[in-house]
Design an enzyme around this catalytic site. Structure first.
Site, PDB file in Angstrom:
ATOM      1  N   ASP A  81     -22.817  -2.186 -65.642  1.00 14.97           N
ATOM      2  CA  ASP A  81     -22.059  -3.287 -65.763  1.00 14.97           C
ATOM      3  C   ASP A  81     -22.724  -4.406 -65.032  1.00 14.97           C
ATOM      4  O   ASP A  81     -23.426  -4.500 -64.268  1.00 14.97           O
ATOM      5  CB  ASP A  81     -20.676  -3.024 -65.547  1.00 14.97           C
ATOM      6  CG  ASP A  81     -19.573  -3.818 -66.041  1.00 14.97           C
ATOM      7  OD1 ASP A  81     -19.759  -4.571 -66.819  1.00 14.97           O
ATOM      8  OD2 ASP A  81     -18.410  -3.942 -65.462  1.00 14.97           O
ATOM      9  N   HIS A 194     -10.514 -10.734 -65.900  1.00 17.25           N
ATOM     10  CA  HIS A 194     -10.751  -9.774 -65.226  1.00 17.25           C
ATOM     11  C   HIS A 194      -9.695  -9.535 -64.237  1.00 17.25           C
ATOM     12  O   HIS A 194      -9.096 -10.674 -63.758  1.00 17.25           O
ATOM     13  CB  HIS A 194     -11.954  -9.978 -64.304  1.00 17.25           C
ATOM     14  CG  HIS A 194     -13.464  -9.980 -64.822  1.00 17.25           C
ATOM     15  ND1 HIS A 194     -14.209 -10.917 -65.004  1.00 17.25           N
ATOM     16  CD2 HIS A 194     -13.833  -8.946 -65.832  1.00 17.25           C
ATOM     17  CE1 HIS A 194     -15.112 -10.627 -65.617  1.00 17.25           C
ATOM     18  NE2 HIS A 194     -15.204  -9.440 -65.997  1.00 17.25           N
TER      19      HIS A 194
HETATM   20 ZN   LIG Z   1     -16.418  -7.837 -66.585  1.00 19.40          ZN
END
Ligand SMILES: [Zn+2]
Length: 291
Positions: A81, A194
């Site tokens: 990620d 987020h």
């Molecule tokens: Zn992210």
């Protein structure tokens, strides 16, 4: 065996999404993999740079070693990620050695995050990583637009942010970006945020985000590739379902399972209890949230 790129593209065509579960603590991996397999589902296991810098996942190598230990190839793949070009503390990161290391370790797809650069800079940084990834036969995800939340300090009021559309991925930019970079998947900003990760904020309940589904539809049409929703925890379910129907083919889930782990560990002090909480939460996410 199908590549991860093929699996995500098939999901897009079928109007489905593959969840990607973030692992900030290594003991979270076994219960996530077990839940995915027990429900006969499919998911990506993923780790972001900030999870080995600011949490306890150690390193891409440590995460890979744990993945090898719990691996069930019919049910899970490993993905790298966010490797940010400019990180959440505004510091530059030497991204290529990290990406190269992950590829050498056997990561099955990677992400480069040039979203804090201008468009031309993001395109250049992404292209370099797309080349590396494709040479290794794996998919590369990129990000365009500002998916906020990882920065230190409080987020601007959510409703204001959503109403203004500030930071949303621009449609014309997205078309150009997809075309010029050749990236396989694109993380977009359409109202998603987020979960906060700073010390004072990370235990708070996340804002319930909404998504601009019309805007998403335009992005899907402009790019023609699978789109990715970051900040997948705590989105109203009807928005999530709408987004998946409109081209979101991968959804990152971090806060939901991280807070389940941390909360249970705080309560009993036992890792086994925290793992059980992650197992239960992952089953709920797969069965009821994505459902
Ligand atoms: Zn992210």
């Amino acid at each position: 065996m199908k590549t991860t790129a093929e699996i995500v593209e098939n999901a897009r065509r079928a109007g489905l999404a593959i969840p990607a579960f973030n692992i900030p603590y290594l003991p979270m991996m076994a219960p996530v993999v077990q839940a995915v397999a027990d429900l006969d589902s499919f998911a990506l296991i993923t780790v972001a740079r900030l999870e080995w810098i600011k949490f306890e996942s150690g390193s891409p190598a440590a995460v890979m070693a744990e993945f090898r230990r719990c691996e069930k190839p019919d049910f899970v793949r490993i993905h790298l990620d966010h490797v940010p070009v400019i990180d959440e503390d505004d510091l530059p990161v030497d991204t290529l050695p990290i990406i190269r290391e992950a590829i050498d370790l056997g990561y099955q797809s990677v992400m480069i995050d040039g979203s804090r650069l201008d468009l031309a800079g993001n395109i250049a940084a992404t292209r370099a990583v797309v080349e590396l990834a494709h040479a290794a036969g794996i998919a590369c995800e990129a990000e365009l637009g500002a998916v906020l939340g990882h920065e230190s300090g409080p987020l601007p009021p959510y409703e204001e942010l959503f109403a203004s559309g500030k930071g949303f991925t621009d449609v014309a930019d997205a078309r150009r970006f997809a075309h010029e970079t050749g990236c396989d998947w694109l993380s977009v900003a359409i109202g998603n945020v987020h979960g906060a990760i700073s010390a004072g904020m990370k235990d708070r309940k996340k804002v319930e985000a909404r998504l601009d589904l019309d805007h998403l539809e335009r992005l899907a049409e402009a790019t023609g590739i699978p789109l990715v929703l970051h900040g997948g925890s705590g989105i109203k379910q009807e928005y999530l379902a709408g987004a998946v129907a409109r081209g979101i083919a991968k959804v990152n889930i971090a806060t939901e399972i991280r807070q389940a782990y941390e909360g249970a560990l705080r309560a009993s002090g036992k890792i086994a209890d925290a793992q059980q909480a992650v197992y239960v939460r992952t089953c709920w996410l797969i069965r009821d949230y994505f459902g």
